[in-house]
Design a protein around this motif. Structure first.
Motif, mmCIF file in Angstrom:
data_model
loop_
_atom_site.group_PDB
_atom_site.id
_atom_site.type_symbol
_atom_site.label_atom_id
_atom_site.label_comp_id
_atom_site.label_asym_id
_atom_site.label_seq_id
_atom_site.Cartn_x
_atom_site.Cartn_y
_atom_site.Cartn_z
ATOM 1 N N ALA A 75 14.588 15.909 7.590
ATOM 2 C CA ALA A 75 13.615 16.342 8.597
ATOM 3 C C ALA A 75 12.779 17.507 8.079
ATOM 4 O O ALA A 75 13.303 18.501 7.577
ATOM 5 N N ASP A 76 11.461 17.367 8.216
ATOM 6 C CA ASP A 76 10.488 18.404 7.842
ATOM 7 C C ASP A 76 10.516 18.761 6.356
ATOM 8 O O ASP A 76 9.951 19.787 5.965
ATOM 9 N N ARG A 77 11.170 17.941 5.530
ATOM 10 C CA ARG A 77 11.199 18.221 4.093
ATOM 11 C C ARG A 77 10.965 16.936 3.306
ATOM 12 O O ARG A 77 11.825 16.497 2.545
ATOM 13 N N PRO A 78 9.801 16.300 3.474
ATOM 14 C CA PRO A 78 9.550 15.036 2.769
ATOM 15 C C PRO A 78 9.449 15.241 1.260
ATOM 16 O O PRO A 78 8.900 16.239 0.787
ATOM 17 N N VAL A 79 9.981 14.287 0.501
ATOM 18 C CA VAL A 79 9.944 14.322 -0.958
ATOM 19 C C VAL A 79 9.435 12.977 -1.456
ATOM 20 O O VAL A 79 9.854 11.925 -0.964
ATOM 21 N N ASP A 129 19.089 23.154 -4.462
ATOM 22 C CA ASP A 129 18.235 24.183 -5.063
ATOM 23 C C ASP A 129 16.746 23.880 -4.901
ATOM 24 O O ASP A 129 16.010 24.640 -4.264
ATOM 25 N N LEU A 130 16.348 22.789 -5.481
ATOM 26 C CA LEU A 130 14.928 22.530 -5.640
ATOM 27 C C LEU A 130 14.217 22.300 -4.303
ATOM 28 O O LEU A 130 13.234 22.984 -3.975
ATOM 29 N N VAL A 131 14.692 21.348 -3.520
ATOM 30 C CA VAL A 131 14.028 21.039 -2.250
ATOM 31 C C VAL A 131 14.080 22.216 -1.278
ATOM 32 O O VAL A 131 13.049 22.592 -0.695
ATOM 33 N N PRO A 132 15.243 22.856 -1.076
ATOM 34 C CA PRO A 132 15.256 24.003 -0.163
ATOM 35 C C PRO A 132 14.313 25.130 -0.585
ATOM 36 O O PRO A 132 13.655 25.741 0.264
ATOM 37 N N LEU A 133 14.257 25.414 -1.884
ATOM 38 C CA LEU A 133 13.386 26.494 -2.351
ATOM 39 C C LEU A 133 11.920 26.170 -2.088
ATOM 40 O O LEU A 133 11.145 27.039 -1.674
ATOM 41 N N PHE A 134 11.518 24.922 -2.310
ATOM 42 C CA PHE A 134 10.116 24.535 -2.111
ATOM 43 C C PHE A 134 9.693 24.691 -0.656
ATOM 44 O O PHE A 134 8.561 25.104 -0.368
ATOM 45 N N PHE A 135 10.595 24.379 0.261
ATOM 46 C CA PHE A 135 10.229 24.405 1.678
ATOM 47 C C PHE A 135 10.589 25.722 2.370
ATOM 48 O O PHE A 135 10.437 25.840 3.580
ATOM 49 N N ARG A 142 0.851 -1.189 0.000
ATOM 50 C CA ARG A 142 0.000 0.000 0.000
ATOM 51 C C ARG A 142 0.887 1.238 0.000
ATOM 52 O O ARG A 142 1.811 1.349 0.787
ATOM 53 N N GLN A 143 0.556 2.141 -0.896
ATOM 54 C CA GLN A 143 1.318 3.375 -1.026
ATOM 55 C C GLN A 143 0.359 4.547 -0.984
ATOM 56 O O GLN A 143 -0.827 4.412 -1.322
ATOM 57 N N ALA A 144 0.845 5.713 -0.607
ATOM 58 C CA ALA A 144 -0.013 6.895 -0.575
ATOM 59 C C ALA A 144 0.844 8.142 -0.707
ATOM 60 O O ALA A 144 1.983 8.196 -0.228
ATOM 61 N N LEU A 145 0.276 9.136 -1.372
ATOM 62 C CA LEU A 145 0.932 10.430 -1.457
ATOM 63 C C LEU A 145 0.705 11.208 -0.166
ATOM 64 O O LEU A 145 -0.389 11.195 0.405
ATOM 65 N N ASP A 146 1.742 11.894 0.266
ATOM 66 C CA ASP A 146 1.706 12.712 1.471
ATOM 67 C C ASP A 146 1.398 14.152 1.064
ATOM 68 O O ASP A 146 2.161 14.762 0.303
ATOM 69 N N PRO A 147 0.306 14.742 1.555
ATOM 70 C CA PRO A 147 -0.037 16.111 1.138
ATOM 71 C C PRO A 147 0.996 17.149 1.546
ATOM 72 O O PRO A 147 1.033 18.244 0.976
ATOM 73 N N ASP A 148 1.856 16.822 2.516
ATOM 74 C CA ASP A 148 2.882 17.775 2.953
ATOM 75 C C ASP A 148 4.188 17.612 2.188
ATOM 76 O O ASP A 148 5.126 18.398 2.384
ATOM 77 N N ALA A 149 4.267 16.592 1.349
ATOM 78 C CA ALA A 149 5.514 16.314 0.643
ATOM 79 C C ALA A 149 5.643 17.152 -0.625
ATOM 80 O O ALA A 149 4.652 17.594 -1.216
ATOM 81 N N LEU A 150 6.883 17.367 -1.032
ATOM 82 C CA LEU A 150 7.179 17.849 -2.379
ATOM 83 C C LEU A 150 6.982 16.653 -3.306
ATOM 84 O O LEU A 150 7.704 15.655 -3.210
ATOM 85 N N VAL A 151 5.989 16.731 -4.194
ATOM 86 C CA VAL A 151 5.662 15.612 -5.080
ATOM 87 C C VAL A 151 6.227 15.902 -6.468
ATOM 88 O O VAL A 151 5.860 16.893 -7.106
ATOM 89 N N ILE A 152 7.124 15.023 -6.913
ATOM 90 C CA ILE A 152 7.765 15.161 -8.221
ATOM 91 C C ILE A 152 7.182 14.108 -9.149
ATOM 92 O O ILE A 152 7.218 12.915 -8.846
#
Length: 694
Positions: free
Chosen positions: A512-516, A640-646, A473-483
């Motif tokens: 921590a605090d930056r789920p992808v 670049d990408l992850v830090p900017l998103f969060f 079972r898998q699920a998308l996390d609404p708090d994650a950066l979704v690529i």
């Protein structure tokens, strides 16, 4: 072409008098890019609308809500508005074509041949990007008021439904098409009779029924061998898209090219220009030559006349992707054709081969009998020029704005723009200048709404997938950066490049605090075992890598993804991506691209609308290229990408990220619209043939 209602008799008989034109609305795919019309069908029976995969004909056949809807004043008012919109659209006489090419209406227009058309998920006769591009081409021709007719094949079992088992192994499920319950109808001749045509196969004639799909102002003709006049074996010849062996492939190309020309004649159309979307349709040129020789032209005269009125688009940047047939197979199917063309076997062979070649190449046939050949991006033009040995021009692909723009973004744009320029002429850069002034919080909240909708949809699909397969079972996390990564699973697209260093990947996704999370979707061709292995590798990746694999990618899933993910990733082996359009759809919705500089992306990338993976250069080996690209991919994610998103302000808005979103819209929406693309085809490739006819 004669007109008729394109909804089934069953549905028509069930319609209340107050809703008598619902069948007409359902029978023209214009509803697929008109939000109010889509909402009308959804409102009629929301659950059934989803169950039928947004097929309004089946909806009208099966719903029990028609009488109640006819008594609902709000529904009836919405129905009348949808009907008025349909009438206004079909009867409009001040389109772009009316102003720029008024003579085109009486020219005979363009016949656009393609082996697949991705018009909508309710008409599943497409496999991927080629078909979706063809569908968007047709829709933009309609919006522009340009006289065009599509020609394709009705596949009795379509492409296939993809199922993944508990280990991620792909299996293929084929389902009957049932054309009577789709938004299409038999094509009729001038006397109102259903049209059939015939093509010769070894020792027999194959009969083909012709269906018609209405796509706004444009019709698409589809040829179907699954009819009682044919033997059971022959009825299977058009059953599956890209199925079977080379005998099936050459048969389908005879059906498309030769049968398609005959179908146009039988419905009373005489196009001024013929456009071959890939080499699958190239036999249309020899059928047109045959017709000319039959009325007195010489072989050379017929060849030149056909060439003047034909254009060809190639999409394939590798030699192995171009259809070619052995001499034995070709002559088995082409017996008698040299004589019909007034020539000998050697001259016929050279139409599709170079001197000394042992295979007859459909791309050469198409090029030799076309006025112009074009590639589908600037870099693809260079690759094709080198590969094919002649100068190939290019017209970069685009996407149909109204088929791919989310309802959330549409509302935001509508509420914050002065005038209708971006709606009437989406190909105009200045029409999108208002995006720069959009409040960052409004842009972000709009994206969040589309993302929530996508997550709810995808998670429901993932639950069903797990129940069916017994897998994880898998699920998308609404708090994650979704690529998002969704496309055909061909190996050159390197879907598994991300897995090159699993431990480094885990460090990125589990900070921590930056789920992808990475959402993968796509089908491998049934015969492509390496592509299927990529699917298994991704499915089996450790949970800590954040990788989720969704089965049965189609146009419906594609809309959710390109409207709802946070980033669109693409990492093909450069320069093997001819163009690609999924990233254009994402950018239209404010989703930045994270891509190798291949296909269309080098023409769009400016450093402020996304990220470039790797470098634009040649490598000593594929291994070196992979190592350089994956290192770049990881570094951009980490730095670049992850830090900017969060990086959020006190309101939770990532201001720097929103700047990328706005830039994506402003730079991609106009330049990579099929409205611009089709105008380029008209200006550069179609107009000489139209003027010649005049």
């Amino acid at each position: 072409m004669s007109q008729l209602t394109t909804t089934s008799t069953t549905a028509m008989q069930r319609l209340p008098k107050r809703l008598s034109r619902l069948g007409e609305l359902a029978g023209n795919l214009l509803w697929s890019w008109r939000p109010a019309s889509r909402e009308l069908f959804s409102r009629l029976d929301p659950e059934l609308w989803q169950q039928t995969e947004h097929n309004p004909v089946r909806l009208l056949e099966e719903t029990e809500n028609l009488e109640a809807a006819a008594e609902d004043a709000g529904f009836v008012a919405a129905y009348h508005e949808a009907i008025s919109d349909l009438d206004r659209y079909l009867n409009r006489r001040n389109t772009w074509t009316d102003y720029v090419y008024p003579e085109a209406r009486d020219s005979g227009g363009v016949a656009y041949f393609s082996a697949e058309f991705g018009l909508h998920e309710s008409v599943p006769i497409y496999s991927g990007g080629l078909g979706v591009l063809a569908g968007d081409h047709v829709k933009s021709a309609s919006d522009l008021g340009f006289p065009l007719v599509g020609v394709g094949i009705l596949y009795a079992q379509g492409y296939f439904r993809q199922r993944l088992d508990s280990s991620g192994r792909q299996s293929e499920v084929y389902e009957p098409f049932e054309p009577e319950s789709r938004p299409l109808a038999p094509a009729l001749d001038e006397f109102g009779r259903p049209v059939t045509v015939g093509v010769n196969l070894p020792g027999r004639e194959l009969r083909l029924k012709v269906w018609r799909v209405e796509v706004g102002r444009v019709s698409v003709l589809l040829l179907d061998a699954d009819i009682p006049e044919n033997t059971p074996e022959d009825r299977e010849l058009t059953s599956r898209l890209y199925g079977g062996d080379n005998r099936t492939r050459i048969t389908q190309e005879i059906v498309l090219g030769i049968g398609g020309v005959r179908a146009l004649k039988r419905v009373g159309l005489t196009p001024a220009v013929y456009h071959m979307n890939e080499g699958h349709a190239a036999f249309l040129a020899i059928e047109r030559m045959r017709e000319l020789v039959a009325v007195g032209r010489s072989f050379e005269q017929a060849q030149e006349e056909v060439r003047r009125s034909t254009v060809f688009t190639t999409h394939t940047p590798v030699p192995a992707g171009h259809d070619a047939f052995t001499g034995d197979l070709l002559w088995e199917f082409m017996t008698g054709w040299p004589e019909a063309l007034g020539t000998d076997g050697h001259s016929f062979w050279l139409l599709g081969a170079k001197e000394g070649d042992d295979r007859f190449n459909m791309t050469y046939l198409a090029m030799n009998l076309s006025r112009n050949t074009n590639a589908v991006s600037e870099i693809h033009g260079d690759v094709s020029t080198e590969m094919l040995g002649r100068r190939i021009t290019y017209i970069t692909n685009g996407v149909h704005t109204w088929s791919w723009l989310s309802s959330e973004m549409f509302s935001l744009f509508n509420e914050n723009s002065l005038g209708r320029a971006w709606r009437e002429a989406p190909e105009t850069p200045s029409a999108w200048s208002f995006v720069e002034e959009l409040p960052p919080e409004s842009v972000w909240r709009t994206h969040e709404a589309a993302k929530r909708k996508m997550i709810d949809f995808i998670n429901d699909r993932l639950d069903l997938q797990a129940e069916r397969s017994g897998g994880k079972r898998q699920a998308l996390d609404p708090d994650a950066l979704v690529i998002g990564f969704a496309r055909r699973f061909a190996t050159y697209k390197r879907a598994t490049l991300l897995l090159s260093d699993p431990e480094r990947l885990k460090a990125i996704t589990r900070a921590a605090d930056r789920p992808v999370q990475f959402l993968f979707a796509g089908k491998a061709h049934p015969a492509d075992e390496p592509g299927k292995a990529f699917l298994r590798d991704l499915y089996s990746a450790p949970e800590e890598t954040g990788i989720i694999v969704l089965e049965d990618y189609d146009m419906n899933i594609a809309r959710y993804l390109v409207q709802g993910v946070d980033v669109w990733m693409n990492n093909p082996r450069r320069p093997l991506e001819a163009s690609g359009t999924s990233g254009q759809k994402a950018a239209l919705n404010g989703i930045p691209n994270f891509s190798v500089l291949d296909g269309w992306w080098p023409e769009a990338y400016n450093g402020k609308n996304g990220w470039a993976i790797g470098e634009e250069r040649e490598f000593a080996s594929e291994a070196e290229q992979d190592a350089e690209d994956v290192a770049s991919l990881y570094e951009i994610l980490e730095n670049d990408l992850v830090p900017l998103f969060f990086s959020r302000d006190n309101s939770g808005v990532p201001g720097g990220w929103v700047d990328f979103m706005k830039e994506s819209i402003m730079t991609v929406a106009p330049r990579f619209s099929t409205q611009r693309m089709v105008q380029d085809y008209i200006h550069k490739l179609y107009s000489p043939g139209l003027y010649a006819r005049r």
